[in-house]
Design a protein around this motif. Structure first.
Motif, mmCIF file in Angstrom:
data_model
loop_
_atom_site.group_PDB
_atom_site.id
_atom_site.type_symbol
_atom_site.label_atom_id
_atom_site.label_comp_id
_atom_site.label_asym_id
_atom_site.label_seq_id
_atom_site.Cartn_x
_atom_site.Cartn_y
_atom_site.Cartn_z
ATOM 1 N N LEU A 57 0.692 -1.220 0.138
ATOM 2 C CA LEU A 57 -0.073 -0.122 0.112
ATOM 3 C C LEU A 57 0.803 1.314 -0.043
ATOM 4 C CD1 LEU A 57 -2.788 -1.098 2.581
ATOM 5 C CD2 LEU A 57 -2.878 -0.930 0.128
ATOM 6 N N LYS A 58 1.963 1.205 0.660
ATOM 7 C CA LYS A 58 2.748 2.281 0.859
ATOM 8 C C LYS A 58 3.363 2.775 -0.549
ATOM 9 C CE LYS A 58 6.125 4.007 4.360
ATOM 10 N NZ LYS A 58 7.073 3.650 5.211
ATOM 11 N N GLY A 59 3.853 1.469 -1.114
ATOM 12 C CA GLY A 59 4.515 1.552 -2.381
ATOM 13 C C GLY A 59 3.621 2.338 -3.538
ATOM 14 N N ILE A 117 2.900 6.646 -5.362
ATOM 15 C CA ILE A 117 2.820 6.887 -7.088
ATOM 16 C C ILE A 117 2.145 8.573 -7.022
ATOM 17 C CG2 ILE A 117 1.445 6.538 -8.912
ATOM 18 C CD1 ILE A 117 1.701 3.497 -8.433
ATOM 19 N N SER A 118 1.364 8.782 -6.136
ATOM 20 C CA SER A 118 0.887 10.011 -6.083
ATOM 21 C C SER A 118 1.837 11.091 -5.857
ATOM 22 C CB SER A 118 -0.664 10.279 -5.208
ATOM 23 O OG SER A 118 -0.099 10.179 -4.007
ATOM 24 N N MET A 160 -8.450 2.275 -9.662
ATOM 25 C CA MET A 160 -8.991 1.521 -8.732
ATOM 26 C C MET A 160 -7.764 0.968 -7.654
ATOM 27 S SD MET A 160 -12.337 1.302 -8.236
ATOM 28 C CE MET A 160 -13.028 -0.351 -7.845
ATOM 29 N N ILE A 161 -6.872 0.422 -8.329
ATOM 30 C CA ILE A 161 -6.028 -0.235 -7.521
ATOM 31 C C ILE A 161 -5.228 0.921 -6.844
ATOM 32 C CG2 ILE A 161 -3.819 -1.528 -7.436
ATOM 33 C CD1 ILE A 161 -5.169 -3.086 -10.002
ATOM 34 N N ILE A 162 -4.909 1.764 -7.536
ATOM 35 C CA ILE A 162 -3.741 2.926 -6.885
ATOM 36 C C ILE A 162 -4.634 3.667 -6.082
ATOM 37 C CG2 ILE A 162 -2.274 4.686 -7.338
ATOM 38 C CD1 ILE A 162 -1.444 3.707 -10.002
ATOM 39 N N ALA A 182 -5.995 5.338 -0.432
ATOM 40 C CA ALA A 182 -6.833 5.697 0.479
ATOM 41 C C ALA A 182 -7.058 4.866 1.697
ATOM 42 C CB ALA A 182 -8.384 5.421 -0.093
ATOM 43 N N ILE A 183 -6.729 3.515 1.455
ATOM 44 C CA ILE A 183 -6.536 2.615 2.739
ATOM 45 C C ILE A 183 -5.368 3.019 3.459
ATOM 46 C CG2 ILE A 183 -6.300 0.098 3.334
ATOM 47 C CD1 ILE A 183 -7.732 -0.561 0.941
ATOM 48 N N TYR A 184 -4.355 3.168 2.638
ATOM 49 C CA TYR A 184 -2.847 3.492 3.487
ATOM 50 C C TYR A 184 -3.207 4.748 4.223
ATOM 51 C CZ TYR A 184 1.792 3.903 4.478
ATOM 52 O OH TYR A 184 3.133 3.809 4.934
ATOM 53 N N VAL A 185 -3.783 5.765 3.590
ATOM 54 C CA VAL A 185 -3.635 7.109 4.532
ATOM 55 C C VAL A 185 -4.648 6.977 5.632
ATOM 56 C CG1 VAL A 185 -4.403 9.496 4.134
ATOM 57 C CG2 VAL A 185 -3.319 8.474 2.484
#
Lengths: 313, 294
Positions: free
Chosen positions: A35-37, A41-42, B90-92, B97-100
């Motif tokens: 998820l961190k990776g 990207i953003s 969707m994936i990114i 969102a989950i990570y944050v």
């Protein structure tokens, strides 16, 4: 299950359990990393935008002096002695955004007042979706509308209006950003506590007085930040001006004439394939960086206003 | 004894009430302005374009001859573009969102990511086009293929998906996840089986809105150099392509040469608007049908 096998089975179960626990533990550690990776990207996108724009702009300033670019009034990228002054583009961009705001600021704000203070719930539920639809129409459609409907209409009223002019896309851009101002300002007004409205009404104020003297001052930070965001949107808008305002690079203040905006210049340069490495190609990035800086500053400014001057109740 | 002159007060009150009424009328008219413009725009475009839409137009190839031109290539291009944009964003987007929302504990890091996403949402679409041109078309040497356009568009609409997913995740009440932890579930199990399913309607709504933004965008693709020429129908994400908005753009530009091109552009706009309408209606349906109130 036989009783004699029970012992073995339990052991197997325990082994199995601890194996799957290991699997889960690994997952628990792995997932946040993935998820961190993906979150990176953003951040990376921002970094890449700034890096590409800066790197190529530096190349550009090796070929064209910094001052010539920002103070030059002549933009002739294709002539024998090319000139790269960005002022005509900046004037074009400011003019079109200014026209857009003349249309959008009063109408958007008044729509917001009506929706927030005057409209009944039923009417608001009918009107808001219309504004949302207006906001969801692709800009290319507005460009088509400006070119094939608004320009001919204006030609009937203003003699001497060119087929491509800055007035028509300016107006249509204004129409495009009305929903943005209306909905952001309405949010700001809506969040003014009901008790303040009722307090003022109880003192005998009319709704108009409540709106002008209580609600708008209280919601001012939100309203101004909606204006700033709308201007930023207008500055970055591309298709409407590209289609309806043509590509004249003359430095003029005549709104019946064609004027080119920064965005339209970028489109023009990329459509006519400028060879990579030429000065024209690099000018693309210098203009884009200027555009990016403009919009970024406006967006940061809008955020700053809405945070710094928010009235807390 | 009588300090208040009733007639003066009445007079003042009347003018104040009149002003209020006039202002109300003006505010109402301003709101109607948007409605009227939308009405004119849609009626005007439909009346110009509807006569040109038939099966041949929708399934035909592009042609320089006005009455033989079709937009099948652009429709397929738009579809292929969605094939790239939908999964990538969707994936990114959902991961971010989950990570944050659920993993970042440091509030400073969180606010940096949030600010970054808010700023990305405000970057003009044409700047994404330049990023795509430099990164995907030139540096990675993809050329004008669906993949390059799709990745550029994905970056463009990413903030929409992230913000919508964040809101959806935040709206899932704590007692659900706490109950899950209480039963011994791990964090990821809780996210996968409890939080994500509960947040799914909100996430999907955001994703569909992002898609509809992506298929209506033109500027980044113009910068990437997507043509609207007689190219073969795209058969995959590695083919060159054109999309509906590009077709509208070129036909509108050329309408000063051939007047009928404006009609073709209008017909293509009607097609595009129908697609957008279907997408948005789906989003609203999902929102109304599956949105749970806790």
């Amino acid at each position: 299950m036989k009783v004699s096998n029970k012992d073995v089975n339990v052991r197997a179960l325990i082994n199995q359990q601890s194996k799957s626990k290991q699997f889960f533990k690994a997952m628990e550690k792995l997932i946040p990393l993935v998820l961190k990776g993906l979150t990176a990207i953003s951040i990376l996108t921002t970094g890449l935008i700034i890096f590409t724009l800066l790197a190529e702009t530096l190349e550009f300033f090796k070929q064209v002096p910094f001052l010539d670019f920002f103070t030059g009034t002549e933009l002739k990228p294709l002539s024998q002695h090319p000139e790269f002054g960005i002022l005509p583009l900046i004037i074009g961009t400011i003019t079109s955004s200014f026209i857009a705001m003349i249309v959008a600021a009063p109408i958007g704000l008044m729509s917001a007042i009506f929706l927030s203070e005057y409209a009944s719930d039923r009417l608001r539920k009918m009107l808001k979706p219309v504004l949302e639809v207006l906001a969801g129409i692709p800009t290319i459609v507005y460009g088509f509308f400006a070119f094939t409907f608004v320009t001919p209409l204006l030609k009937g009223m203003i003699p001497g209006l060119e087929t491509t002019n800055i007035l028509s896309p300016g107006i249509v851009m204004g129409i495009m950003i009305i929903p943005m101002i209306a909905s952001l300002s309405e949010d700001a007004m809506h969040s003014v506590p009901q008790s303040m409205r009722e307090g003022a009404l109880a003192l005998g104020a009319t709704k108009l007085e409540v709106t002008l003297k209580v609600i708008i001052p209280a919601a001012l930070s939100g309203i101004i930040s909606s204006f700033v965001l709308a201007i930023s949107r207008a500055i970055g808008e591309t298709m409407i001006v590209t289609i309806a305002s043509g590509s004249s690079k003359q430095l003029t203040f005549d709104i019946t004439q064609s004027m080119q905006t920064m965005t339209a210049y970028i489109v023009e340069v990329t459509s006519g394939d400028a060879p990579a490495g030429s000065t024209i190609y690099y000018s693309l990035y210098a203009v884009a960086l200027t555009l990016f800086a403009f919009t970024l500053l406006m967006n940061l400014f809008a955020r700053y206003i809405s945070r710094r001057f928010r009235e807390e109740y | 004894m009588n300090y208040i002159d009733q007639t003066v007060v009445m007079k003042k009150t009347n003018t104040r009430r009149l002003k209020n009424k006039l202002a109300k009328g003006m505010f109402f008219l301003s709101t109607l302005f948007g409605v009227v413009v939308l009405f004119i725009l849609i009626v005007r475009i439909i009346s110009q374009g509807i006569g040109w839409i038939d099966l041949d137009f929708l399934t035909g190839k592009l042609s320089t001859q006005v009455d033989r031109a079709g937009i099948m290539g652009a429709i397929l291009g738009t579809l292929w573009l969605m094939v790239v944009v939908a999964p990538v964003t969707m994936i990114i987007g959902v991961s971010t969102a989950i990570y944050v929302e659920l993993y970042v504990k440091n509030s400073k890091v969180k606010s940096i990511i949030q600010t970054n996403i808010a700023n990305l949402a405000g970057v003009p679409s044409i700047v994404y086009g330049i990023l795509g041109l430099t990164l995907f078309v030139r540096l990675l040497d993809f050329g004008n293929i669906v993949l390059a356009g799709g990745l550029t568009m994905s970056l463009l609409v990413l903030p929409i998906v992230v913000v919508a997913s964040q809101e959806a995740i935040r709206a899932v009440p704590d007692h659900l996840s706490e109950a899950s932890y209480g039963l011994g579930a791990t964090k990821w199990q809780t996210i996968r089986r409890i939080i994500l399913p509960a947040a799914l309607p909100g996430i999907l709504t955001g994703a569909i809105l992002a898609l509809s933004r992506a298929i209506g965008e033109t500027a980044p693709l113009v910068v990437l150099g997507i043509p609207a020429l007689l190219i073969p129908f795209p058969g995959g994400i590695f083919d060159t392509f054109t999309v509906l908005p590009m077709q509208i753009y070129y036909w509108t530009l050329d309408s000063s040469l051939v007047a009928e091109y404006a009609n073709l552009a209008a017909a293509t706009i009607v097609t595009l608007l129908v697609c957008l309408f279907v997408l948005n209606a789906t989003a609203i349906l999902i929102r109304n049908k599956f949105q749970k109130k806790y």
